[in-house]
Write a protein that holds these residues in place. Structure first.
Motif, PDB file in Angstrom:
ATOM      1  N   THR A 145      96.812  82.416  11.633  1.00 49.16           N
ATOM      2  CA  THR A 145      98.183  82.893  11.473  1.00 49.16           C
ATOM      3  C   THR A 145      98.381  84.308  12.000  1.00 49.16           C
ATOM      4  N   THR A 146      97.294  85.032  12.281  1.00 46.70           N
ATOM      5  CA  THR A 146      97.485  86.335  12.910  1.00 46.70           C
ATOM      6  C   THR A 146      98.080  86.181  14.316  1.00 46.70           C
ATOM      7  N   ILE A 147      97.768  85.065  14.974  1.00 43.05           N
ATOM      8  CA  ILE A 147      98.363  84.833  16.302  1.00 43.05           C
ATOM      9  C   ILE A 147      99.882  84.810  16.187  1.00 43.05           C
ATOM     10  N   ASN A 148     100.364  84.071  15.191  1.00 46.66           N
ATOM     11  CA  ASN A 148     101.819  83.964  15.018  1.00 46.66           C
ATOM     12  C   ASN A 148     102.436  85.269  14.501  1.00 46.66           C
ATOM     13  N   ALA A 149     101.650  86.029  13.751  1.00 44.34           N
ATOM     14  CA  ALA A 149     102.155  87.332  13.286  1.00 44.34           C
ATOM     15  C   ALA A 149     102.410  88.231  14.487  1.00 44.34           C
ATOM     16  N   VAL A 150     101.519  88.225  15.446  1.00 43.84           N
ATOM     17  CA  VAL A 150     101.699  89.036  16.653  1.00 43.84           C
ATOM     18  C   VAL A 150     102.864  88.486  17.475  1.00 43.84           C
ATOM     19  N   ARG A 151     102.879  87.190  17.623  1.00 46.72           N
ATOM     20  CA  ARG A 151     103.919  86.525  18.412  1.00 46.72           C
ATOM     21  C   ARG A 151     105.319  86.814  17.891  1.00 46.72           C
ATOM     22  N   THR A 152     105.435  86.944  16.577  1.00 44.52           N
ATOM     23  CA  THR A 152     106.755  87.179  15.987  1.00 44.52           C
ATOM     24  C   THR A 152     106.999  88.661  15.718  1.00 44.52           C
ATOM     25  N   GLY A 153     106.129  89.506  16.248  1.00 49.24           N
ATOM     26  CA  GLY A 153     106.358  90.947  16.134  1.00 49.24           C
ATOM     27  C   GLY A 153     106.069  91.518  14.760  1.00 49.24           C
ATOM     28  N   LYS A 154     105.447  90.748  13.882  1.00 51.00           N
ATOM     29  CA  LYS A 154     105.155  91.231  12.523  1.00 51.00           C
ATOM     30  C   LYS A 154     103.840  91.992  12.457  1.00 51.00           C
ATOM     31  N   ALA A 155     103.069  91.930  13.521  1.00 46.61           N
ATOM     32  CA  ALA A 155     101.780  92.638  13.546  1.00 46.61           C
ATOM     33  C   ALA A 155     101.485  93.079  14.960  1.00 46.61           C
ATOM     34  N   GLY A 156     100.676  94.101  15.071  1.00 46.81           N
ATOM     35  CA  GLY A 156     100.347  94.658  16.385  1.00 46.81           C
ATOM     36  C   GLY A 156      99.353  93.797  17.141  1.00 46.81           C
ATOM     37  N   MET A 157      99.339  93.997  18.448  1.00 47.68           N
ATOM     38  CA  MET A 157      98.500  93.188  19.303  1.00 47.68           C
ATOM     39  C   MET A 157      97.015  93.360  18.959  1.00 47.68           C
ATOM     40  N   ASP A 158      96.671  94.525  18.386  1.00 43.73           N
ATOM     41  CA  ASP A 158      95.260  94.755  18.042  1.00 43.73           C
ATOM     42  C   ASP A 158      94.798  93.884  16.878  1.00 43.73           C
ATOM     43  N   THR A 159      95.734  93.166  16.253  1.00 48.88           N
ATOM     44  CA  THR A 159      95.331  92.280  15.145  1.00 48.88           C
ATOM     45  C   THR A 159      95.080  90.852  15.629  1.00 48.88           C
ATOM     46  N   LEU A 160      95.240  90.618  16.924  1.00 47.00           N
ATOM     47  CA  LEU A 160      94.926  89.271  17.434  1.00 47.00           C
ATOM     48  C   LEU A 160      93.483  88.916  17.089  1.00 47.00           C
ATOM     49  N   PRO A 161      93.247  87.656  16.717  1.00 43.00           N
ATOM     50  CA  PRO A 161      91.875  87.295  16.330  1.00 43.00           C
ATOM     51  C   PRO A 161      90.931  87.359  17.528  1.00 43.00           C
ATOM     52  N   THR A 162      89.688  87.654  17.243  1.00 45.83           N
ATOM     53  CA  THR A 162      88.659  87.609  18.277  1.00 45.83           C
ATOM     54  C   THR A 162      88.177  86.175  18.383  1.00 45.83           C
ATOM     55  N   VAL A 163      88.554  85.532  19.470  1.00 45.72           N
ATOM     56  CA  VAL A 163      88.144  84.151  19.732  1.00 45.72           C
ATOM     57  C   VAL A 163      87.553  84.141  21.130  1.00 45.72           C
ATOM     58  N   PHE A 164      86.310  83.766  21.227  1.00 44.64           N
ATOM     59  CA  PHE A 164      85.726  83.765  22.566  1.00 44.64           C
ATOM     60  C   PHE A 164      85.163  82.390  22.919  1.00 44.64           C
ATOM     61  N   ALA A 165      85.094  82.149  24.215  1.00 48.27           N
ATOM     62  CA  ALA A 165      84.440  80.951  24.726  1.00 48.27           C
ATOM     63  C   ALA A 165      83.282  81.426  25.588  1.00 48.27           C
ATOM     64  N   ALA A 166      82.110  80.864  25.366  1.00 50.43           N
ATOM     65  CA  ALA A 166      80.973  81.219  26.216  1.00 50.43           C
ATOM     66  C   ALA A 166      81.088  80.427  27.511  1.00 50.43           C
ATOM     67  N   GLY A 167      81.104  81.127  28.632  1.00 50.48           N
ATOM     68  CA  GLY A 167      81.170  80.444  29.922  1.00 50.48           C
ATOM     69  C   GLY A 167      79.858  79.731  30.222  1.00 50.48           C
ATOM     70  N   GLN A 168      79.952  78.743  31.068  1.00 50.47           N
ATOM     71  CA  GLN A 168      78.759  77.931  31.344  1.00 50.47           C
ATOM     72  C   GLN A 168      77.669  78.744  32.056  1.00 50.47           C
ATOM     73  N   GLU A 169      78.077  79.659  32.930  1.00 46.18           N
ATOM     74  CA  GLU A 169      77.091  80.479  33.635  1.00 46.18           C
ATOM     75  C   GLU A 169      76.363  81.398  32.658  1.00 46.18           C
ATOM     76  N   ASP A 170      77.112  81.963  31.732  1.00 46.77           N
ATOM     77  CA  ASP A 170      76.571  82.823  30.685  1.00 46.77           C
ATOM     78  C   ASP A 170      75.661  82.013  29.754  1.00 46.77           C
ATOM     79  N   ALA A 171      76.164  80.861  29.331  1.00 48.28           N
ATOM     80  CA  ALA A 171      75.409  80.005  28.407  1.00 48.28           C
ATOM     81  C   ALA A 171      74.097  79.530  29.038  1.00 48.28           C
ATOM     82  N   TRP A 172      74.127  79.326  30.322  1.00 54.40           N
ATOM     83  CA  TRP A 172      72.920  78.909  31.069  1.00 54.40           C
ATOM     84  C   TRP A 172      71.751  79.845  30.766  1.00 54.40           C
ATOM     85  N   THR A 173      72.039  81.150  30.795  1.00 57.75           N
ATOM     86  CA  THR A 173      71.006  82.151  30.513  1.00 57.75           C
ATOM     87  C   THR A 173      70.685  82.197  29.018  1.00 57.75           C
ATOM     88  N   ILE A 174      71.744  82.165  28.200  1.00 57.73           N
ATOM     89  CA  ILE A 174      71.553  82.248  26.744  1.00 57.73           C
ATOM     90  C   ILE A 174      70.718  81.067  26.237  1.00 57.73           C
TER      91      ILE A 174
END
Lengths: 347, 347
Positions: free
Chosen positions: A137-166
Motif C-alpha cells: 500500500t505504500t505504492i498507492n500512498a505515493v501514487r495518491t500523493g499521500k507519501a513521498g517518493m522516498d517511501t516507495l518499497p524496495t522491490v528488486f528483481a535479480a537479472g539473469q546475468e547477475d544471478a548467473w554469477t550469484i
C-alpha cells in the motif's frame, strides 16, 4: 564425524540412511506410485493492519483491513513416516517454494524425494513472497500523493546475468565453471522461477523468522533447511526460542551467525552447513564460507555441534549454488538425510 | 439437462459420477492414504525482457534480463486416473492457487478431493501473482527518477470489509446472510490467503489467458475451471484456440462473454456456469449472473451447450462466492464432477 565416510560410496550412504521399505538406491528417484498419509497447506504468523491506500481503483475500496507477514506452508506426510522428524524447506533470494519442486529439467524435486524417503516435508514461501502476501500500500500512498517518493518499497528483481554469477553457474555470464552440474540446457524454465523480492521492505524481526519459529513449535520438533538468503533464518529462529527446533541444515547460507553472537542457542543443536563447488572462485561466497567456518569454531567451542561440509572436499564436484536442482540433487538430498539420521533425534 | 435431477439426493449424485474404486459417498472427503502416480510443477508461457531498473540495491545489478508473464502450475495425477480428463483450477481476484487447497477451517481442498475422485488436477497461480513473477521494475524507474509517478504500477489489495461484501458473506461487513455456509469462524486464516493484485498492470492479451491456452494444449484436452476474476479467461482462451479445451466450468465468473461476441468458439463445447446463493441481493453480482444467462441463451442459439446453474434454484442454499471453501464444498465438487462426467468427452 565426517558427513560421509570417504570411499563409502553410494552403498555406504544408503546404509547410513534410515529408509522406508522399497527404497532402493541412494541418490536415485524412487519409481512407481507414491502413497501419502495426508497433505495440505496453511499459514503461520500474520498481522492485521488498517490502510487508507489499499486501492486506486474504483472497484475496490481504498480503506480497510488487510493481513500481512503470514507465511504460506505446503506439506506432505508419507504413509510410512514413523518417527522421522519433519523437514522444513526454505528457499532463497528472488525465488519461492518452487525451488524445491520439480527441477527445471523435469526431474523429481526434493519436496517429493524427501517424502518418498519417508520424511514429512513442509515447503514454505517466505513472508512477502509467492503465496505469502506482500504489503503494497505504500505504492498507492505515493501514487495518491499521500507519501513521498522516498517511501516507495524496495522491490528488486535479480537479472539473469547477475544471478548467473550469484548462483555460480560460472565466473561471469555466460561462462560456465568446468564440470558444472546445474542443468543449464533448461535455464529458461529456471529463470521463470524467479520473482520480485521485497526482502528489503519486510519489518524487523523478519516475519519469515518468527514464522519459522511458530512452525517449528506447531510441528513439535522439526529440522529447518534453509538456502542462501534464508540461510540465517533458522539461526535467528533458534535465537528466539529453541522450542521445536531439532536441527538446522543451512545450504550455502547468505550468512552464518557472527562470531560475536550469543552462542548459547546453538549449544547441543545439530547443525549442518553445506556448500557446493567453486566457492573459492566467488568473491561473493568465499567470505561467507569463511564466516561459517569461524562460526562453527566459535559455536563448537561453546558446546555446539556444527559441521561445515564443502562438497568438493568430500569428493563431490561440480555443484552450483542451486544444489537442490543440480544433476546430482538427489544424491545431495540423501547425503543430507544421512546426516539427519545420524544426528537428529527421532520424534 | 439439469445438473442434478431434483430429489435425486446424494445417492443420485454419486450414481451420476464416474468414481474410482473405494469412493464411498458423494460430498464426503475420502479417508485413508492417497496414492498418486505422479506430481510436480512447471511453468507455461513467459516472455524475456531487458530492464535497467531491476534494482536500487548495490547487491543486485540494475540492468539485466528477466522473464515475466509465465504461469506457475502444480499438479497431481492419481494412480487410477483412467480416461478422466484433467481439470485445471484457476483462482480469482486477490488470491492464489491456495484458494483450492486446504480450506480455512482445515478441511480437504478441491485440489486433493478431485485427485481422490480420480481426476488429474492442475492448480495455477495467475501470471503476476503468487509464484508467477510480477514485473516490478516500473517501481524502481520511478524511484530513480527515470519515469514519472503516473507510471507506477496499479497494485491493489482488497480490504477485508470490502471483500466481505464481494465474497457475499453478508450484505455489508460484518452482517452475515442467513444460513451462510462459509466457515467464518476461520476467517483469520482465510484473510491470510489474500495477496496484492497486479491484474490492472498485466499486458494484453492477459498472459494468464495465453498460459491457459498453452496448458490446455500441453494436456491434450482439459476442463478449465475458473473462478470470479478468472471467470472469463477460459472463454478468452477458447476464443484464441479450441485446441485442448474439452470443457469449461466458470464458477461465479466476473464476466461471461458479451452477447455481441463471436459465439463460434463455444459451439458444441460443454460449458457449466455455476452460481451460489444470495446473488439477487448483491448489486455487484446480480447483473453478472444476468449477463451469463444472456450469454447462455445467445450461445445456445448458435449451437452452444451452455448450462447456467444457480445452486439455490437446485435446492442447495447458503453458498457464498467462495463455493470451494464453503461447508458443503465437496458436495459442490461432486456436483461439478457429475456434470463433467455427463458432458465432457473422456480422453
Amino acid at each position: 564425524m565426517p558427513i560421509l565416510p570417504r570411499a563409502a560410496g553410494l552403498a555406504g550412504l544408503l546404509a547410513a540412511l534410515s529408509l522406508p521399505a522399497g527404497a532402493q538406491e541412494a541418490g536415485r528417484a524412487p519409481q512407481g506410485p507414491l502413497t501419502i498419509a495426508r497433505q495440505g497447506s496453511f499459514f503461520v504468523g500474520g498481522r492485521t493492519l488498517h490502510s487508507d491506500t489499499l486501492s486506486t481503483q474504483p472497484a475496490y475500496a481504498p480503506s480497510g483491513t488487510v493481513t500481512v507477514d503470514q507465511m504460506y506452508v505446503r506439506y506432505q506426510v508419507p504413509a510410512d513416516a514413523g518417527a522421522r522428524p519433519p523437514l522444513v524447506l526454505v528457499h532463497g533470494c528472488c525465488l519461492t517454494g518452487k525451488t524445491w519442486e520439480t527441477t527445471p529439467d523435469g526431474r523429481m524435486g526434493w519436496d517429493e524425494f524427501l517424502v518418498r524417503r519417508g520424511y514429512p516435508t513442509y515447503v514454505v514461501d517466505q513472508a512477502w513472497r509467492g503465496r505469502s502476501a506482500a504489503h503494497p500500500t505504500t505504492i498507492n500512498a505515493v501514487r495518491t500523493g499521500k507519501a513521498g517518493m522516498d517511501t516507495l518499497p524496495t522491490v528488486f528483481a535479480a537479472g539473469q546475468e547477475d544471478a548467473w554469477t550469484i548462483f555460480r553457474f560460472g565466473r561471469r555470464h555466460p561462462e560456465t565453471f568446468p564440470g558444472l552440474l546445474f542443468p543449464l540446457e533448461a535455464q529458461e524454465e529456471f529463470w521463470k522461477q524467479m520473482v520480485p523480492d521485497w526482502n528489503f521492505s519486510v519489518p524487523s524481526p523478519n516475519p519469515s523468522v518468527t514464522g519459522l519459529s511458530a512452525l517449528a513449535k506447531r510441528l513439535e520438533g522439526a529440522v529447518l533447511v534453509s538456502h542462501s538468503q534464508s540461510g540465517i533464518y533458522p539461526f535467528q529462529a533458534a535465537g528466539m526460542s529453541r522450542e521445536g527446533i531439532r536441527g538446522i541444515v543451512a545450504i550455502e547460507p547468505g550468512a552464518c551467525p557472527a562470531a560475536d553472537w550469543d552462542m548459547a542457542p546453538y549449544k547441543g543443536l545439530p547443525i549442518l552447513v553445506l556448500w557446493g563447488d567453486f566457492v573459492g572462485e566467488s568473491p561473493r561466497w568465499a567470505p561467507r564460507l569463511q564466516a561459517c567456518r569461524d562460526f562453527a569454531r566459535t559455536a563448537n567451542a561453546a558446546g555446539g555441534r556444527v559441521e561445515v561440509v564443502v562438497l568438493p572436499e568430500a569428493g563431490i564436484r561440480g555443484n552450483s549454488h542451486m544444489l537442490m536442482q543440480d544433476r546430482n540433487s538427489l544424491e545431495i538430498a540423501d547425503l543430507v538425510l544421512g546426516w539427519v539420521n545420524r544426528n537428529v533425534e527421532a520424534k
